[in-house]
Design a protein around this motif. Structure first.
Motif, short mmCIF file in Angstrom:
data_model
loop_
_atom_site.label_atom_id
_atom_site.label_comp_id
_atom_site.label_asym_id
_atom_site.label_seq_id
_atom_site.Cartn_x
_atom_site.Cartn_y
_atom_site.Cartn_z
N LYS A 32 0.82 -1.21 0.00
CA LYS A 32 0.00 0.00 0.00
C LYS A 32 0.85 1.26 0.00
O LYS A 32 0.45 2.29 -0.57
N VAL A 88 2.48 1.73 -3.85
CA VAL A 88 1.65 1.85 -5.04
C VAL A 88 1.54 3.32 -5.46
O VAL A 88 1.46 4.23 -4.63
N LYS A 99 -6.61 -1.45 -3.92
CA LYS A 99 -6.06 -1.16 -5.26
C LYS A 99 -4.54 -1.13 -5.25
O LYS A 99 -3.91 -0.38 -6.00
N GLU A 128 2.53 -0.84 -9.37
CA GLU A 128 1.72 -1.78 -8.61
C GLU A 128 2.46 -2.21 -7.35
O GLU A 128 3.67 -2.44 -7.38
N GLY A 155 -6.35 7.85 -11.48
CA GLY A 155 -6.44 6.66 -10.65
C GLY A 155 -5.84 5.42 -11.27
O GLY A 155 -5.92 4.33 -10.68
N ASN A 156 -5.26 5.54 -12.45
CA ASN A 156 -4.64 4.39 -13.09
C ASN A 156 -3.32 4.05 -12.41
O ASN A 156 -2.53 4.94 -12.07
N VAL A 157 -3.07 2.76 -12.21
CA VAL A 157 -1.87 2.33 -11.50
C VAL A 157 -0.63 2.55 -12.37
O VAL A 157 -0.55 2.08 -13.50
N THR A 208 -3.01 -4.01 -5.80
CA THR A 208 -2.72 -5.03 -6.80
C THR A 208 -3.76 -4.91 -7.90
O THR A 208 -4.89 -4.49 -7.66
N ASN A 209 -3.35 -5.26 -9.11
CA ASN A 209 -4.23 -5.17 -10.27
C ASN A 209 -3.98 -6.39 -11.15
O ASN A 209 -2.91 -6.53 -11.73
N ARG A 259 -0.41 6.00 -8.43
CA ARG A 259 -1.45 6.14 -9.44
C ARG A 259 -1.35 7.52 -10.09
O ARG A 259 -0.85 8.46 -9.48
N ALA A 277 -6.47 -6.13 -3.18
CA ALA A 277 -7.30 -5.77 -4.33
C ALA A 277 -8.25 -4.64 -3.97
O ALA A 277 -8.44 -3.69 -4.74
N ALA A 278 -8.84 -4.72 -2.75
CA ALA A 278 -9.76 -3.68 -2.32
C ALA A 278 -9.05 -2.34 -2.15
O ALA A 278 -9.63 -1.27 -2.42
#
Length: 426
Positions: free
Chosen positions: A180, A183, A249, A194, A189-191, A251-252, A185, A246-247
């Motif tokens: 977390k 990460v 975000k 990751e 909001g695009n990663v 990881t994608n 973005r 995942a929640a």
């Protein structure tokens, strides 16, 4: 070797193979002058693997004019198809090289012969537990372990350091926290970076990372009878880690680590040891940014991994099984001047772990790249990938369920219950 895309679901073909077991025999046949001609089918179609195996076969043929070996190669993606089609037509090779995951299917279809007791005893005494487990179905050893890989946590030192992280995570809580933190973005909001990759290229996809986390919690995938063993507290807690990431975000599942890690788009990934050789080639000077650590477990000191392997065995229908086992014993046991087996050297030169314990111990003493050490060490504790009949379908069912968590937000409890219902012991 990397497990690539496209392993075909050939259960129907395997069924045909079982019903066609009365057709013909192995295609090894007596040559001129009473010599025996053996065929060896493998996926070693490109260098350096092909040239290394060819060199060993040439040495054997020179020293054993009465038993000649011919190498036949196909691409890995075509190997299972070739094994099944040729066997059904009575043209199976005398010696087969296969992925351990297929072992139960090949045994059920009477493709691989029982290992002679004397040779089996030598193999069991000489190879690591994880390597043996990866090529053993129930109590049946399928052949000599060859290629062997374990999973570890790969991380980008530079990315972690920029986020104030000085060492790799040692618990699940730390793994989530680091993922977390690192990460990144863009404004939409695009990663861009990751935190932790949880999906892989190839047929292993999401299953192998999850099984490594499951192992770190003391869990297991399948029972000896093929029944699901992952739908319990250990499995749910391991998948909850992935669900939390995942929640958040961090990881994608649409990001491929094999493409994005080398360019700085992935901070951490759970991946197999073969990847080191690729990263060295791809990243060149930037390879110094790569670190490798054990995959952490729920508590300090706990760790896990998955081991998968390949094996070489003898076709049950070979007309020259004694000669085939004689060759295989030599291929896997004869030594170099350096005190390791030629097979071990061949594998190590490709960046793979030699499955023979003595070879691995020798190479561990001389490792100059610290990143290999966690990968070698994992051979002592990794969960062997199960390979009984139905294991491939079970892994596919598990993958499908995991993806509903990562991509659709399904609860781990529901997803694992769904996967468990889809597993059919055979």
């Amino acid at each position: 070797m990397r497990i690539r895309k496209g392993i075909p679901a050939l259960i129907a073909a395997l069924g045909l193979m079982a019903t066609g077991a009365a057709c013909g025999g192995g295609d090894g046949s007596g040559g001129g002058g009473g010599n025996v001609q053996l065929t060896l089918l493998s996926h070693y179609a490109s260098d350096p693997a092909k040239s290394g195996l060819d060199k060993m076969i040439a040495q054997w043929n020179k020293e054993n004019p009465d038993i000649q070996v011919k190498s036949e190669v196909v691409k890995f993606d075509d190997l299972l198809t070739t094994l099944t089609v040729r066997q059904t037509g009575g043209r199976g090779a005398d010696i087969v090289s296969a992925y351990g995951l297929w072992g139960g299917q090949l045994e059920k279809a009477n493709v691989v012969a029982k290992v002679p007791d004397e040779i089996a005893q030598k193999i069991k005494a000489s190879y690591s537990p994880a390597a043996l487990g990866a090529v053993t179905t129930g109590d049946t050893l399928l052949g000599y372990p060859t290629e062997f890989n374990t999973y570890a946590l790969f991380y980008n030192k530079k990315i972690l350091a920029a986020a104030g992280v000085s060492k790799p995570p040692a618990t699940w809580a730390e793994l989530e926290d680091v993922a977390k933190k690192v990460v990144k973005r863009d404004a939409n909001g695009n990663v861009q970076v990751e935190g932790l990759s949880l999906i892989q290229d190839g047929d292993n996809k999401s299953a192998h990372p999850f099984l490594s986390l499951l192992d770190s919690a003391g869990g297991t995938f399948l029972g000896k009878d093929g029944s699901p063993q992952f739908n319990n507290d250990a499995g749910k807690s391991a998948l909850q880690v992935e669900a939390d990431l995942a929640a958040a975000k961090a990881t994608n599942p649409s990001i491929s680590p094999t493409k994005q890690f080398r360019s700085g788009g992935v901070a951490m990934a759970i991946q197999a040891g073969w990847w080191l050789g690729s990263l060295k080639t791809q990243m060149k000077d930037k390879y110094s940014d790569v670190g490798v650590a054990p995959i952490p477990g729920p508590t300090a000191g706990s760790k896990g991994s998955l081991a998968y392997g390949f094996f070489m065995g003898v076709n049950q229908r070979s007309k020259h099984s004694d000669e085939a086992w004689k060759f295989l014993s030599w291929l896997n046991e004869h030594q170099t001047e350096g005190g390791v087996t030629e097979m071990g050297k061949w594998l190590a030169d490709q960046g793979l772990i030699p499955p023979r314990a003595a070879d691995a111990a020798t190479y561990q003493k001389t490792l100059t790249d610290a990143n290999f050490k966690p990968i070698y060490a994992a051979a002592e504790y990794a969960m062997p990938e199960p390979n009984q009949a139905g294991a491939y379908e079970a892994k596919t069912a598990l993958h499908n369920a995991i993806m509903t968590v990562l991509a659709n937000g399904k609860s781990p409890d529901e997803a694992l219950a769904q996967a468990a219902k889809a597993v059919k012991p055979q």
